[in-house]
Design an enzyme around this catalytic site. Structure first.
Site, PDB file in Angstrom:
ATOM      1  N   LYS A 111      -2.862   7.403 -19.237  1.00  0.00           N
ATOM      2  CA  LYS A 111      -1.582   7.589 -19.951  1.00  0.00           C
ATOM      3  C   LYS A 111      -0.493   8.077 -18.993  1.00  0.00           C
ATOM      4  CE  LYS A 111      -3.342  10.640 -22.834  1.00  0.00           C
ATOM      5  NZ  LYS A 111      -4.722  10.744 -22.344  1.00  0.00           N
ATOM      6  N   ARG A 138      -1.698  14.504 -31.311  1.00  0.00           N
ATOM      7  CA  ARG A 138      -3.140  14.490 -31.056  1.00  0.00           C
ATOM      8  C   ARG A 138      -3.952  14.859 -32.284  1.00  0.00           C
ATOM      9  NH1 ARG A 138      -3.022  15.541 -25.129  1.00  0.00           N
ATOM     10  NH2 ARG A 138      -5.141  15.754 -24.430  1.00  0.00           N
ATOM     11  N   ARG A 152      -9.781  13.288  -9.967  1.00  0.00           N
ATOM     12  CA  ARG A 152      -8.307  13.308 -10.010  1.00  0.00           C
ATOM     13  C   ARG A 152      -7.753  14.476  -9.200  1.00  0.00           C
ATOM     14  NH1 ARG A 152      -5.214  13.460 -15.606  1.00  0.00           N
ATOM     15  NH2 ARG A 152      -6.712  15.134 -15.998  1.00  0.00           N
ATOM     16  N   ARG A 208      -7.156  19.919 -11.354  1.00  0.00           N
ATOM     17  CA  ARG A 208      -6.938  20.616 -12.627  1.00  0.00           C
ATOM     18  C   ARG A 208      -8.189  21.357 -13.069  1.00  0.00           C
ATOM     19  NH1 ARG A 208      -3.958  16.536 -16.729  1.00  0.00           N
ATOM     20  NH2 ARG A 208      -5.454  17.509 -18.144  1.00  0.00           N
ATOM     21  N   ARG A 210     -13.617  17.509 -23.812  1.00  0.00           N
ATOM     22  CA  ARG A 210     -12.321  16.880 -24.129  1.00  0.00           C
ATOM     23  C   ARG A 210     -12.530  15.509 -24.776  1.00  0.00           C
ATOM     24  NH1 ARG A 210      -9.738  17.157 -18.416  1.00  0.00           N
ATOM     25  NH2 ARG A 210      -8.095  15.859 -19.285  1.00  0.00           N
TER      26      ARG A 210
HETATM   27  P1  AP5 Z   1      -4.265   9.882 -15.702  1.00  0.00           P
HETATM   28  O1  AP5 Z   1      -3.174   8.857 -15.706  1.00  0.00           O
HETATM   29  O2  AP5 Z   1      -3.963  11.234 -15.169  1.00  0.00           O
HETATM   30  O3  AP5 Z   1      -4.946   9.946 -17.167  1.00  0.00           O
HETATM   31  P2  AP5 Z   1      -4.427  10.581 -18.534  1.00  0.00           P
HETATM   32  O4  AP5 Z   1      -4.783   9.624 -19.618  1.00  0.00           O
HETATM   33  O5  AP5 Z   1      -2.986  10.969 -18.412  1.00  0.00           O
HETATM   34  O6  AP5 Z   1      -5.409  11.811 -18.591  1.00  0.00           O
HETATM   35  P3  AP5 Z   1      -5.168  13.352 -18.928  1.00  0.00           P
HETATM   36  O7  AP5 Z   1      -6.426  14.055 -18.494  1.00  0.00           O
HETATM   37  O8  AP5 Z   1      -3.897  13.852 -18.338  1.00  0.00           O
HETATM   38  O9  AP5 Z   1      -5.118  13.311 -20.446  1.00  0.00           O
HETATM   39  P4  AP5 Z   1      -5.376  14.429 -21.393  1.00  0.00           P
HETATM   40  O10 AP5 Z   1      -4.864  13.789 -22.615  1.00  0.00           O
HETATM   41  O11 AP5 Z   1      -6.727  14.978 -21.499  1.00  0.00           O
HETATM   42  O12 AP5 Z   1      -4.600  15.658 -20.732  1.00  0.00           O
HETATM   43  P5  AP5 Z   1      -3.256  16.405 -21.126  1.00  0.00           P
HETATM   44  O13 AP5 Z   1      -2.628  16.845 -19.889  1.00  0.00           O
HETATM   45  O14 AP5 Z   1      -2.473  15.634 -22.119  1.00  0.00           O
HETATM   46  O15 AP5 Z   1      -5.506   9.253 -14.887  1.00  0.00           O
HETATM   47  C1  AP5 Z   1      -6.678  10.008 -14.682  1.00  0.00           C
HETATM   48  C2  AP5 Z   1      -7.263   9.685 -13.300  1.00  0.00           C
HETATM   49  O16 AP5 Z   1      -7.663   8.311 -13.292  1.00  0.00           O
HETATM   50  C3  AP5 Z   1      -6.270   9.847 -12.134  1.00  0.00           C
HETATM   51  O17 AP5 Z   1      -6.953  10.308 -11.014  1.00  0.00           O
HETATM   52  C4  AP5 Z   1      -5.753   8.409 -11.882  1.00  0.00           C
HETATM   53  O18 AP5 Z   1      -5.360   8.212 -10.542  1.00  0.00           O
HETATM   54  C5  AP5 Z   1      -6.985   7.600 -12.249  1.00  0.00           C
HETATM   55  N1  AP5 Z   1      -6.660   6.271 -12.785  1.00  0.00           N
HETATM   56  C6  AP5 Z   1      -5.682   5.942 -13.681  1.00  0.00           C
HETATM   57  N2  AP5 Z   1      -5.726   4.638 -13.949  1.00  0.00           N
HETATM   58  C7  AP5 Z   1      -6.764   4.126 -13.227  1.00  0.00           C
HETATM   59  C8  AP5 Z   1      -7.326   2.823 -13.081  1.00  0.00           C
HETATM   60  N3  AP5 Z   1      -6.833   1.768 -13.744  1.00  0.00           N
HETATM   61  N4  AP5 Z   1      -8.391   2.670 -12.274  1.00  0.00           N
HETATM   62  C9  AP5 Z   1      -8.913   3.731 -11.591  1.00  0.00           C
HETATM   63  N5  AP5 Z   1      -8.417   4.992 -11.671  1.00  0.00           N
HETATM   64  C10 AP5 Z   1      -7.361   5.179 -12.483  1.00  0.00           C
HETATM   65  O19 AP5 Z   1      -3.847  17.667 -21.934  1.00  0.00           O
HETATM   66  C11 AP5 Z   1      -4.517  18.716 -21.278  1.00  0.00           C
HETATM   67  C12 AP5 Z   1      -4.811  19.827 -22.293  1.00  0.00           C
HETATM   68  O20 AP5 Z   1      -3.559  20.347 -22.823  1.00  0.00           O
HETATM   69  C13 AP5 Z   1      -5.584  19.397 -23.544  1.00  0.00           C
HETATM   70  O21 AP5 Z   1      -6.975  19.440 -23.323  1.00  0.00           O
HETATM   71  C14 AP5 Z   1      -5.119  20.455 -24.566  1.00  0.00           C
HETATM   72  O22 AP5 Z   1      -5.770  21.688 -24.352  1.00  0.00           O
HETATM   73  C15 AP5 Z   1      -3.661  20.643 -24.208  1.00  0.00           C
HETATM   74  N6  AP5 Z   1      -2.774  19.725 -24.960  1.00  0.00           N
HETATM   75  C16 AP5 Z   1      -1.962  18.776 -24.418  1.00  0.00           C
HETATM   76  N7  AP5 Z   1      -1.304  18.131 -25.389  1.00  0.00           N
HETATM   77  C17 AP5 Z   1      -1.710  18.675 -26.571  1.00  0.00           C
HETATM   78  C18 AP5 Z   1      -1.401  18.407 -27.934  1.00  0.00           C
HETATM   79  N8  AP5 Z   1      -0.538  17.448 -28.291  1.00  0.00           N
HETATM   80  N9  AP5 Z   1      -2.023  19.157 -28.883  1.00  0.00           N
HETATM   81  C19 AP5 Z   1      -2.891  20.144 -28.546  1.00  0.00           C
HETATM   82  N10 AP5 Z   1      -3.223  20.438 -27.274  1.00  0.00           N
HETATM   83  C20 AP5 Z   1      -2.647  19.711 -26.288  1.00  0.00           C
END
Ligand code: AP5
Length: 213
Positions: A13, A88, A127, A160, A171
């Protein structure tokens, strides 16, 4: 354009949202990035969120909705945005529906990135992100030129604290239980578009642009 990126942790994402905002005049609103910024700045909200994030659980809906409502008022988001990692939960989706109604605005698409669990675990445990500009790397798929250092600004790369295998597994379980039901919510509004999130980053980007067109 107002779109939501829905997809499990590690589905790309953030990677894809950053590519879209670079090429098109649209902003990204990532609740994960906002929360990490609060933690970095040692705010009260950051303190409240810390324990949930480190365990891989969701931060309570009222905290998230309050934070997003403030962000959506910003003039730079008036022309459109990509919501990354929000909503979410069903209460968050209902809260967003209400905010949009009050503002006489509508969503255009909800993109669901599909990637198998084993691949997600592989991606997340490798990552690294830039501590300054936030650029996302992967030690296996997209490593920096120099170990531990961002290619763009030379700043330190960070791992992270929620990217350990144990937390990633939680997660993924939280995503399935609390976020997957949102597909039904948005399907009823005719907004769901599925994207194959596997393969080369550029190929996935092309698939997304094809849907957006
Ligand atoms: P990346 O693009 O970073 O993936 P992502 O989908 O953005 O993953 P996140 O871990 O950031 O999502 P998340 O939803 O768990 O975390 P968030 O920060 O929102 O790619 C991941 C890796 O893969 C990278 O190394 C990249 O280079 C690689 N990659 C990408 N595409 C690729 C491909 N095609 N091939 C190979 N490699 C590839 O949330 C974190 C925490 O915050 C949550 O756990 C929660 O505690 C809190 N939080 C955030 N939002 C909310 C909400 N709305 N409600 C409640 N709690 C929340």
């Amino acid at each position: 354009m107002r779109i939501i990126f829905l997809g499990p942790p590690g589905s790309g994402k953030g990677t894809q949202a950053k590519m879209i905002i670079k090429d098109h005049h649209v902003k990204q609103l990532s609740t994960g990035d906002l929360l990490r910024e609060h933690r970095k700045n040692d705010t009260a909200l950051g303190h409240k969120a810390q324990e949930y994030m480190d365990a891989g659980n969701l931060v309570p809906d009222d905290i998230i909705l309050g934070m997003v409502a403030e962000e959506l008022k910003k003039p730079e988001l008036a022309a459109g945005y990509i919501l990354d990692g929000f909503p979410r939960t069903c209460p968050q989706a209902e809260g967003l529906d209400k905010l949009l109604r009050e503002d006489h605005k509508e969503l255009d698409h909800v993109l669901v990135l599909n990637v198998p669990d084993e691949e997600l675990i592989r991606r997340l445990t490798a990552r690294r992100s830039c501590s300054q500009c936030g650029h996302i790397y992967n030690l296996v798929f997209n490593p920096p030129k120099k170990d531990g250092v961002c290619d763009i600004d030379g700043a330190e790369l960070i791992h992270r604290s929620d990217d350990t295998e144990e937390t990633v597994v939680n997660r993924l379980a939280v995503y399935k239980k609390q976020t997957l039901p949102l597909i039904d919510h948005y399907d009823q509004q005719g907004l769901i578009r599925y994207i194959d999130g596997t393969g080369n980053v550029q190929d996935i980007y092309k698939r997304i642009l094809d849907v957006l067109r």
